[in-house]
Write a protein that holds these residues in place. Structure first.
Motif, PDB file in Angstrom:
ATOM      1  N   ALA A 141      -2.245  11.008 137.013  1.00  0.00           N
ATOM      2  CA  ALA A 141      -1.867  10.468 135.704  1.00  0.00           C
ATOM      3  C   ALA A 141      -0.356  10.539 135.519  1.00  0.00           C
ATOM      4  CB  ALA A 141      -2.579  11.244 134.595  1.00  0.00           C
ATOM      5  N   ALA A 142       0.255  11.649 135.973  1.00  0.00           N
ATOM      6  CA  ALA A 142       1.707  11.789 135.862  1.00  0.00           C
ATOM      7  C   ALA A 142       2.416  10.737 136.715  1.00  0.00           C
ATOM      8  CB  ALA A 142       2.131  13.189 136.292  1.00  0.00           C
ATOM      9  N   VAL A 143       1.870  10.471 137.926  1.00  0.00           N
ATOM     10  CA  VAL A 143       2.458   9.458 138.793  1.00  0.00           C
ATOM     11  C   VAL A 143       2.341   8.076 138.154  1.00  0.00           C
ATOM     12  CG1 VAL A 143       2.193   8.256 140.996  1.00  0.00           C
ATOM     13  CG2 VAL A 143       2.136  10.753 140.925  1.00  0.00           C
ATOM     14  N   ARG A 144       1.160   7.776 137.588  1.00  0.00           N
ATOM     15  CA  ARG A 144       0.977   6.471 136.922  1.00  0.00           C
ATOM     16  C   ARG A 144       1.929   6.321 135.739  1.00  0.00           C
ATOM     17  NH1 ARG A 144      -4.546   7.615 137.840  1.00  0.00           N
ATOM     18  NH2 ARG A 144      -4.749   8.386 135.700  1.00  0.00           N
ATOM     19  N   GLU A 145       2.073   7.387 134.974  1.00  0.00           N
ATOM     20  CA  GLU A 145       2.973   7.325 133.816  1.00  0.00           C
ATOM     21  C   GLU A 145       4.421   7.098 134.259  1.00  0.00           C
ATOM     22  OE1 GLU A 145       4.381  10.159 130.056  1.00  0.00           O
ATOM     23  OE2 GLU A 145       2.740  10.784 131.373  1.00  0.00           O
ATOM     24  N   ALA A 146       4.833   7.819 135.324  1.00  0.00           N
ATOM     25  CA  ALA A 146       6.190   7.637 135.834  1.00  0.00           C
ATOM     26  C   ALA A 146       6.388   6.223 136.374  1.00  0.00           C
ATOM     27  CB  ALA A 146       6.474   8.666 136.919  1.00  0.00           C
ATOM     28  N   ARG A 147       5.356   5.709 137.083  1.00  0.00           N
ATOM     29  CA  ARG A 147       5.457   4.357 137.621  1.00  0.00           C
ATOM     30  C   ARG A 147       5.557   3.319 136.509  1.00  0.00           C
ATOM     31  NH1 ARG A 147       0.067   2.530 139.762  1.00  0.00           N
ATOM     32  NH2 ARG A 147      -0.140   2.252 137.512  1.00  0.00           N
ATOM     33  N   ASP A 148       4.705   3.479 135.476  1.00  0.00           N
ATOM     34  CA  ASP A 148       4.738   2.527 134.362  1.00  0.00           C
ATOM     35  C   ASP A 148       6.082   2.571 133.648  1.00  0.00           C
ATOM     36  OD1 ASP A 148       2.158   1.888 134.993  1.00  0.00           O
ATOM     37  OD2 ASP A 148       1.235   3.084 133.399  1.00  0.00           O
ATOM     38  N   ARG A 149       6.619   3.801 133.494  1.00  0.00           N
ATOM     39  CA  ARG A 149       7.917   3.929 132.839  1.00  0.00           C
ATOM     40  C   ARG A 149       9.013   3.276 133.670  1.00  0.00           C
ATOM     41  NH1 ARG A 149       7.443   8.802 131.858  1.00  0.00           N
ATOM     42  NH2 ARG A 149       8.539   9.707 133.645  1.00  0.00           N
ATOM     43  N   ALA A 150       8.943   3.471 135.003  1.00  0.00           N
ATOM     44  CA  ALA A 150       9.948   2.861 135.881  1.00  0.00           C
ATOM     45  C   ALA A 150       9.857   1.337 135.848  1.00  0.00           C
ATOM     46  CB  ALA A 150       9.766   3.377 137.308  1.00  0.00           C
ATOM     47  N   GLU A 151       8.616   0.805 135.836  1.00  0.00           N
ATOM     48  CA  GLU A 151       8.453  -0.653 135.784  1.00  0.00           C
ATOM     49  C   GLU A 151       8.962  -1.211 134.466  1.00  0.00           C
ATOM     50  OE1 GLU A 151       4.408  -1.531 136.633  1.00  0.00           O
ATOM     51  OE2 GLU A 151       4.596  -1.190 138.792  1.00  0.00           O
ATOM     52  N   LEU A 152       8.727  -0.471 133.377  1.00  0.00           N
ATOM     53  CA  LEU A 152       9.228  -0.916 132.073  1.00  0.00           C
ATOM     54  C   LEU A 152      10.754  -0.948 132.071  1.00  0.00           C
ATOM     55  CD1 LEU A 152       8.616  -1.667 129.133  1.00  0.00           C
ATOM     56  CD2 LEU A 152       8.656   0.761 128.584  1.00  0.00           C
ATOM     57  N   LEU A 153      11.364   0.108 132.624  1.00  0.00           N
ATOM     58  CA  LEU A 153      12.826   0.147 132.695  1.00  0.00           C
ATOM     59  C   LEU A 153      13.353  -0.968 133.587  1.00  0.00           C
ATOM     60  CD1 LEU A 153      13.401   4.008 133.007  1.00  0.00           C
ATOM     61  CD2 LEU A 153      13.918   2.559 131.032  1.00  0.00           C
ATOM     62  N   LEU A 154      12.646  -1.233 134.707  1.00  0.00           N
ATOM     63  CA  LEU A 154      13.095  -2.291 135.608  1.00  0.00           C
ATOM     64  C   LEU A 154      12.999  -3.656 134.952  1.00  0.00           C
ATOM     65  CD1 LEU A 154      14.194  -2.950 138.356  1.00  0.00           C
ATOM     66  CD2 LEU A 154      11.861  -2.967 139.251  1.00  0.00           C
ATOM     67  N   ARG A 155      11.929  -3.870 134.166  1.00  0.00           N
ATOM     68  CA  ARG A 155      11.827  -5.142 133.444  1.00  0.00           C
ATOM     69  C   ARG A 155      12.960  -5.290 132.442  1.00  0.00           C
ATOM     70  NH1 ARG A 155       6.132  -4.959 134.225  1.00  0.00           N
ATOM     71  NH2 ARG A 155       5.821  -3.451 132.567  1.00  0.00           N
ATOM     72  N   GLU A 156      13.313  -4.179 131.791  1.00  0.00           N
ATOM     73  CA  GLU A 156      14.424  -4.221 130.840  1.00  0.00           C
ATOM     74  C   GLU A 156      15.740  -4.524 131.557  1.00  0.00           C
ATOM     75  OE1 GLU A 156      16.620  -4.040 127.347  1.00  0.00           O
ATOM     76  OE2 GLU A 156      14.468  -4.285 127.704  1.00  0.00           O
ATOM     77  N   VAL A 157      15.926  -3.928 132.730  1.00  0.00           N
ATOM     78  CA  VAL A 157      17.128  -4.222 133.514  1.00  0.00           C
ATOM     79  C   VAL A 157      17.170  -5.704 133.886  1.00  0.00           C
ATOM     80  CG1 VAL A 157      18.239  -3.847 135.750  1.00  0.00           C
ATOM     81  CG2 VAL A 157      17.453  -1.893 134.419  1.00  0.00           C
ATOM     82  N   ASN A 158      16.034  -6.245 134.363  1.00  0.00           N
ATOM     83  CA  ASN A 158      15.993  -7.661 134.725  1.00  0.00           C
ATOM     84  C   ASN A 158      16.267  -8.552 133.519  1.00  0.00           C
ATOM     85  OD1 ASN A 158      15.409  -7.738 137.576  1.00  0.00           O
ATOM     86  ND2 ASN A 158      13.408  -6.896 137.116  1.00  0.00           N
ATOM     87  N   HIS A 159      15.774  -8.138 132.357  1.00  0.00           N
ATOM     88  CA  HIS A 159      16.024  -8.894 131.132  1.00  0.00           C
ATOM     89  C   HIS A 159      17.521  -8.939 130.832  1.00  0.00           C
ATOM     90  CE1 HIS A 159      15.482 -10.525 127.154  1.00  0.00           C
ATOM     91  NE2 HIS A 159      16.027  -9.458 126.600  1.00  0.00           N
ATOM     92  N   ARG A 160      18.165  -7.786 130.940  1.00  0.00           N
ATOM     93  CA  ARG A 160      19.596  -7.718 130.643  1.00  0.00           C
ATOM     94  C   ARG A 160      20.414  -8.480 131.693  1.00  0.00           C
ATOM     95  NH1 ARG A 160      20.936  -3.678 126.855  1.00  0.00           N
ATOM     96  NH2 ARG A 160      19.128  -2.469 126.171  1.00  0.00           N
ATOM     97  N   VAL A 161      20.009  -8.351 132.968  1.00  0.00           N
ATOM     98  CA  VAL A 161      20.721  -9.075 134.019  1.00  0.00           C
ATOM     99  C   VAL A 161      20.584 -10.583 133.818  1.00  0.00           C
ATOM    100  CG1 VAL A 161      20.736  -9.586 136.489  1.00  0.00           C
ATOM    101  CG2 VAL A 161      20.585  -7.223 135.715  1.00  0.00           C
ATOM    102  N   ALA A 162      19.367 -11.030 133.496  1.00  0.00           N
ATOM    103  CA  ALA A 162      19.159 -12.465 133.267  1.00  0.00           C
ATOM    104  C   ALA A 162      20.017 -12.966 132.109  1.00  0.00           C
ATOM    105  CB  ALA A 162      17.678 -12.738 132.990  1.00  0.00           C
ATOM    106  N   ASN A 163      20.073 -12.193 131.027  1.00  0.00           N
ATOM    107  CA  ASN A 163      20.901 -12.592 129.882  1.00  0.00           C
ATOM    108  C   ASN A 163      22.376 -12.653 130.257  1.00  0.00           C
ATOM    109  OD1 ASN A 163      18.692 -12.818 128.246  1.00  0.00           O
ATOM    110  ND2 ASN A 163      18.994 -10.863 127.198  1.00  0.00           N
TER     111      ASN A 163
END
Length: 348
Positions: A141-163
């Motif tokens: 569960a901790a690994v899944r939570e960390a992975r989901d958090r990392a994917e969320l942060l990566l999506r935010e990074v991609n959003h900012r880079v695209a902008n």
């Protein structure tokens, strides 16, 4: 991790034999466990439903219902504790049925009196296994939570880079409108197209559930539309026909492929057809084999074999070679009756 069972374990022993129940209670308490007794399946189920039980030992023969009838009800409880099945029957089918129904172990009530010792060992083993299972679930569960958090942060990074890339492309467009030198205009338009090709990848990534790959057909559809609009605005009007199979491609490879498509389509717009002549540019991406993809960009213009000095500054050719190298491939030109056909094959 220690081999000892968890401390202060609460065990429920369900058996309609009160004398045997008290003997089991004393035996397990000597091992450091707290033991509660239930004299029927109905009483045992009610106590288990109340919660705070770490393990259940369940007898097979009871007057109100058999252990096999009770076992599925116990296993269906929220956060169900492990169950050890206790039977006096020597029919191995009973034990097999109990294990299939969800029991973690079984113990026979032998006539030599070793039953209580065997039950104690089975209880300690089951508690250790249950502790390991829960530790594993918490870790996963901790690994899944960390992975989901990392994917969320990566999506935010991609959003900012695209902008940011979209802003840079807009600044390049403004600069294009401000200059009068034709060569400078062409250079700025090409740079704007390259920036838009990379920005398109990041837009796909932050709107996708998978941040590691891109739907190639959807990405190229958007890229081709942007290229056609940009070229039409600059006075060049050629139709682009795209045929792309639904393929998922790793992000870094999709970036390289998008830049190659941008360069080849831009070259076709600029050089394939004489002035005042309209023509068609075709882009095709297909799977050659399970592990190999093929990109082809072709036109029906004056034709070029890839040999000789490149037109323009040659920067586009250098960019294509660099992107093809990223894909561990080389762009080749296929000779034909007319026009130009550029092909790039690479590992998916």
């Amino acid at each position: 991790m220690s081999d000892a069972p968890p401390a202060s374990c609460r065990i429920l022993y369900i058996d309609d034999d009160p004398g045997l129940g008290r003997l089991v209670q004393r035996s397990l308490q000597a091992r450091g466990h707290h033991v509660e007794l239930a004299a029927s399946g109905t009483d045992g189920l009610a106590r288990a439903q109340a919660g705070e039980i770490d393990l259940i030992a369940l007898d097979h023969h009871m007057p109100d219902r058999t252990g096999l009838e009770l076992l599925p009800l116990l296993r269906a409880l929220p956060d169900a504790p492990p169950v050890i099945y206790v039977t006096g029957s020597e029919d191995s089918r009973v034990a097999v049925a109990a294990l299939k129904a969800g029991a973690v172990d079984y113990v026979w009530k032998d006539v030599q009196g070793q039953f209580r010792e065997l039950l104690g060992e089975a209880v300690d083993t089951a508690l250790r296994q249950e502790a390991l299972r829960r530790d594993k679930e918490r870790a996963e569960a901790a690994v899944r939570e960390a992975r989901d958090r990392a994917e969320l942060l990566l999506r935010e990074v991609n959003h900012r880079v695209a902008n940011s890339l979209t802003l840079v492309a807009a600044l390049a467009r403004m600069q294009t409108n401000a200059v009068t030198d034709p060569a400078a205009k062409d250079a700025l338009e090409e740079m704007q197209a390259r920036i838009s090709a990379i920005a398109g990848i990041h837009r796909r990534l932050y709107t996708s559930e998978d941040v590691e790959a891109v739907e190639l057909d959807a990405y190229l559809t958007g890229l081709v539309e942007e290229l056609q609009l940009a070229m039409k605005a600059s006075g060049r009007d050629h139709a682009i026909r795209l045929r792309a199979e639904p393929i998922r491609l790793a992000t870094d490879k999709a970036v390289s492929l998008g830049v190659v498509v941008t360069e080849l389509v831009t070259n076709a717009y600029k050089y394939a057809y004489p002035a005042e002549t309209q023509g068609e540019i075709r882009v095709q991406v297909m799977r050659e084999s399970p592990d190999t993809l093929s990109l082809a960009v072709e036109d029906d213009g004056i034709g070029w074999t890839g040999e000789g000095e490149a037109k323009g500054t040659g920067l586009g050719s250098r960019i294509i070679r660099a992107m093809a190298s990223n894909l561990r491939s080389v762009l080749t030109y296929v000779p034909g009756a007319s026009g130009t056909r550029a092909v790039l094959s690479f590992q998916a």
